[in-house]
Design a protein around this motif. Sequence first.
Motif, PDB file in Angstrom:
ATOM      1  N   ARG A   1      -8.460  -1.087  -2.181  1.00 11.73           N
ATOM      2  CA  ARG A   1      -7.968  -0.839  -0.814  1.00 11.73           C
ATOM      3  C   ARG A   1      -7.220  -2.043  -0.240  1.00 11.73           C
ATOM      4  NH1 ARG A   1     -13.552  -1.204   2.834  1.00 11.73           N
ATOM      5  NH2 ARG A   1     -14.522  -2.850   1.571  1.00 11.73           N
ATOM      6  N   ASP A   2      -7.192  -3.164  -0.971  1.00 13.19           N
ATOM      7  CA  ASP A   2      -6.548  -4.381  -0.474  1.00 13.19           C
ATOM      8  C   ASP A   2      -5.132  -4.594  -0.993  1.00 13.19           C
ATOM      9  OD1 ASP A   2      -8.744  -5.139   1.094  1.00 13.19           O
ATOM     10  OD2 ASP A   2      -9.755  -5.971  -0.666  1.00 13.19           O
ATOM     11  N   VAL A   3      -4.595  -3.608  -1.724  1.00  8.99           N
ATOM     12  CA  VAL A   3      -3.223  -3.728  -2.201  1.00  8.99           C
ATOM     13  C   VAL A   3      -2.641  -2.322  -2.371  1.00  8.99           C
ATOM     14  CG1 VAL A   3      -3.915  -3.849  -4.638  1.00  8.99           C
ATOM     15  CG2 VAL A   3      -1.703  -4.778  -3.935  1.00  8.99           C
ATOM     16  N   HIS A   4      -1.342  -2.181  -2.125  1.00  5.90           N
ATOM     17  CA  HIS A   4      -0.687  -0.904  -2.380  1.00  5.90           C
ATOM     18  C   HIS A   4      -0.556  -0.712  -3.886  1.00  5.90           C
ATOM     19  CE1 HIS A   4       2.724  -3.528  -3.075  1.00  5.90           C
ATOM     20  NE2 HIS A   4       3.374  -2.525  -3.600  1.00  5.90           N
ATOM     21  N   HIS A   5      -0.660   0.497  -4.352  1.00  4.80           N
ATOM     22  CA  HIS A   5      -0.534   0.791  -5.778  1.00  4.80           C
ATOM     23  C   HIS A   5      -1.412  -0.107  -6.662  1.00  4.80           C
ATOM     24  CE1 HIS A   5       3.727   2.382  -4.712  1.00  4.80           C
ATOM     25  NE2 HIS A   5       2.834   3.347  -4.657  1.00  4.80           N
ATOM     26  N   PRO A   6      -2.715  -0.169  -6.388  1.00  4.97           N
ATOM     27  CA  PRO A   6      -3.574  -1.066  -7.181  1.00  4.97           C
ATOM     28  C   PRO A   6      -3.504  -0.766  -8.675  1.00  4.97           C
ATOM     29  CG  PRO A   6      -4.891   0.487  -5.883  1.00  4.97           C
ATOM     30  CD  PRO A   6      -3.483   0.580  -5.381  1.00  4.97           C
ATOM     31  N   GLU A   7      -3.291   0.485  -9.034  1.00  7.60           N
ATOM     32  CA  GLU A   7      -3.259   0.853 -10.463  1.00  7.60           C
ATOM     33  C   GLU A   7      -2.086   0.191 -11.175  1.00  7.60           C
ATOM     34  OE1 GLU A   7      -2.693   2.804  -7.904  1.00  7.60           O
ATOM     35  OE2 GLU A   7      -0.643   3.551  -8.229  1.00  7.60           O
ATOM     36  N   ARG A   8      -1.066  -0.238 -10.424  1.00  5.07           N
ATOM     37  CA  ARG A   8       0.079  -0.913 -11.045  1.00  5.07           C
ATOM     38  C   ARG A   8      -0.099  -2.422 -11.077  1.00  5.07           C
ATOM     39  NH1 ARG A   8       5.207   1.800  -7.818  1.00  5.07           N
ATOM     40  NH2 ARG A   8       4.457   3.972  -7.856  1.00  5.07           N
ATOM     41  N   MET A   9      -1.165  -2.915 -10.493  1.00  2.00           N
ATOM     42  CA  MET A   9      -1.307  -4.364 -10.287  1.00  2.00           C
ATOM     43  C   MET A   9      -2.388  -4.994 -11.156  1.00  2.00           C
ATOM     44  SD  MET A   9       1.010  -4.905  -8.100  1.00  2.00           S
ATOM     45  CE  MET A   9       1.983  -4.055  -6.847  1.00  2.00           C
ATOM     46  N   THR A  10      -2.914  -4.260 -12.119  1.00  2.00           N
ATOM     47  CA  THR A  10      -4.063  -4.766 -12.888  1.00  2.00           C
ATOM     48  C   THR A  10      -3.715  -6.009 -13.708  1.00  2.00           C
ATOM     49  OG1 THR A  10      -3.571  -3.274 -14.721  1.00  2.00           O
ATOM     50  CG2 THR A  10      -5.114  -2.484 -13.038  1.00  2.00           C
ATOM     51  N   GLN A  11      -2.413  -6.223 -13.987  1.00  2.00           N
ATOM     52  CA  GLN A  11      -2.003  -7.412 -14.742  1.00  2.00           C
ATOM     53  C   GLN A  11      -1.363  -8.460 -13.837  1.00  2.00           C
ATOM     54  OE1 GLN A  11      -3.064  -7.480 -18.021  1.00  2.00           O
ATOM     55  NE2 GLN A  11      -3.989  -5.632 -17.170  1.00  2.00           N
ATOM     56  N   HIS A  12      -1.548  -8.300 -12.546  1.00  2.95           N
ATOM     57  CA  HIS A  12      -0.973  -9.239 -11.583  1.00  2.95           C
ATOM     58  C   HIS A  12      -1.929 -10.412 -11.348  1.00  2.95           C
ATOM     59  CE1 HIS A  12       0.783 -10.781  -7.882  1.00  2.95           C
ATOM     60  NE2 HIS A  12       1.808  -9.982  -8.052  1.00  2.95           N
ATOM     61  N   VAL A  13      -1.370 -11.615 -11.206  1.00  2.00           N
ATOM     62  CA  VAL A  13      -2.213 -12.809 -11.032  1.00  2.00           C
ATOM     63  C   VAL A  13      -3.025 -12.801  -9.735  1.00  2.00           C
ATOM     64  CG1 VAL A  13      -0.843 -14.347 -12.507  1.00  2.00           C
ATOM     65  CG2 VAL A  13      -0.266 -14.120 -10.066  1.00  2.00           C
TER      66      VAL A  13
ATOM     67  N   GLY B   1       1.991  -3.746   0.976  1.00  2.00           N
ATOM     68  CA  GLY B   1       1.566  -5.118   1.207  1.00  2.00           C
ATOM     69  C   GLY B   1       0.320  -5.485   0.424  1.00  2.00           C
ATOM     70  N   TRP B   2      -0.174  -6.638   0.747  1.00  2.00           N
ATOM     71  CA  TRP B   2      -1.378  -7.179   0.112  1.00  2.00           C
ATOM     72  C   TRP B   2      -2.288  -7.766   1.184  1.00  2.00           C
ATOM     73  CZ3 TRP B   2      -1.935  -8.233  -5.392  1.00  2.00           C
ATOM     74  CH2 TRP B   2      -0.813  -7.883  -6.165  1.00  2.00           C
TER      75      TRP B   2
ATOM     76  N   THR C   1      -2.046  -8.472   4.984  1.00  2.00           N
ATOM     77  CA  THR C   1      -1.614  -9.701   5.666  1.00  2.00           C
ATOM     78  C   THR C   1      -0.333 -10.261   5.085  1.00  2.00           C
ATOM     79  OG1 THR C   1      -2.902 -11.095   4.148  1.00  2.00           O
ATOM     80  CG2 THR C   1      -4.004 -10.328   6.161  1.00  2.00           C
ATOM     81  N   PHE C   2       0.133  -9.693   3.939  1.00  2.00           N
ATOM     82  CA  PHE C   2       1.339 -10.183   3.275  1.00  2.00           C
ATOM     83  C   PHE C   2       2.244  -9.008   2.895  1.00  2.00           C
ATOM     84  CE2 PHE C   2       3.503 -10.581  -0.802  1.00  2.00           C
ATOM     85  CZ  PHE C   2       4.339 -11.664  -0.571  1.00  2.00           C
TER      86      PHE C   2
END
Length: 262
Positions: free
Chosen positions: A159-171, A219-220, A204-205
């Motif tokens: 719930r803290d990022v849009h499209h979390p399923e696309r962000m699993t390899q994000h730092v 956002g994030w 917030t970002f």
Amino acid sequence: MKSSTWRVATFNANSIRSRLAVVLEWLAAHVPDVLCLQETKVTDDLFPAAAFEAAGYPVVYRGQKSYNGVAICARTAPDRVQYGFDDGGPADASRLICASWGAVTVLNTYVPQGRALDHEMYAYKLEWFRRLRALLDRQARPDAAWLWAGDMNVAREPRDVHHPERMTQHVCYHADVRRAFEDTLGWGFTDVFRERHPEAGQYTFYDYRDREALAKGHGWRIDYLLASPPLAARLRDAFIDLAPRRQPKCSDHTFLVADFDA
DNA sequence: ATGGCACGCATGGCGTGA
């Protein structure tokens, strides 16, 4: 703020010199007791301290040229300040500043972003969270009034990022960095914004590179106000102020605020 | 899947951010 409230805020300014007017206007409008700033991007000799003083906010700061930089401004000057880690490793004073007013301590951090999962800065980021937990274990007890504020460069949950399923390899969202953040939070912190606002999509970002990010809700939530138990018990409310993100010449982050019973 | 915008600077392009 009203004498019965202790108001604390955090803001990644993305250059304090570029954002000085925005910050001073915000201070006048919201009158926090403490504001933590990150990414001031300025050496100490060029920090606009006089402008903060003139606005009624003595400020402590530590920065470097072009990158990083942290500051804490407050209605009253702290009686003790720690710049950076004191564990024998890199002090990273332009990423960590800690100020105390009597028994109340505010720790302000700009956690390394990490760059890429295979970059040495990502390993450094994971280690940074471990070092911070060790600092807390060494210097603080959870029954003391501690507030950890800053840009943590981690979204805790889906719930803290849009499209979390696309962000699993994000730092800023990989399982390993989320675990590293949680391990430090496990010292005893409460995520005060979440305590009052459980809904998804509260960020917030918003990346500059997508001009419609705010409108689209892309956002994030990577900036946090984290309270030790005695402080969390006094939490009144917390909110994200999106208005500054809509202004011309805005930062890519915006202000996060919490009010506590004083 | 990719790129995008803003910042500072030994500034006219680059490193960094997230």
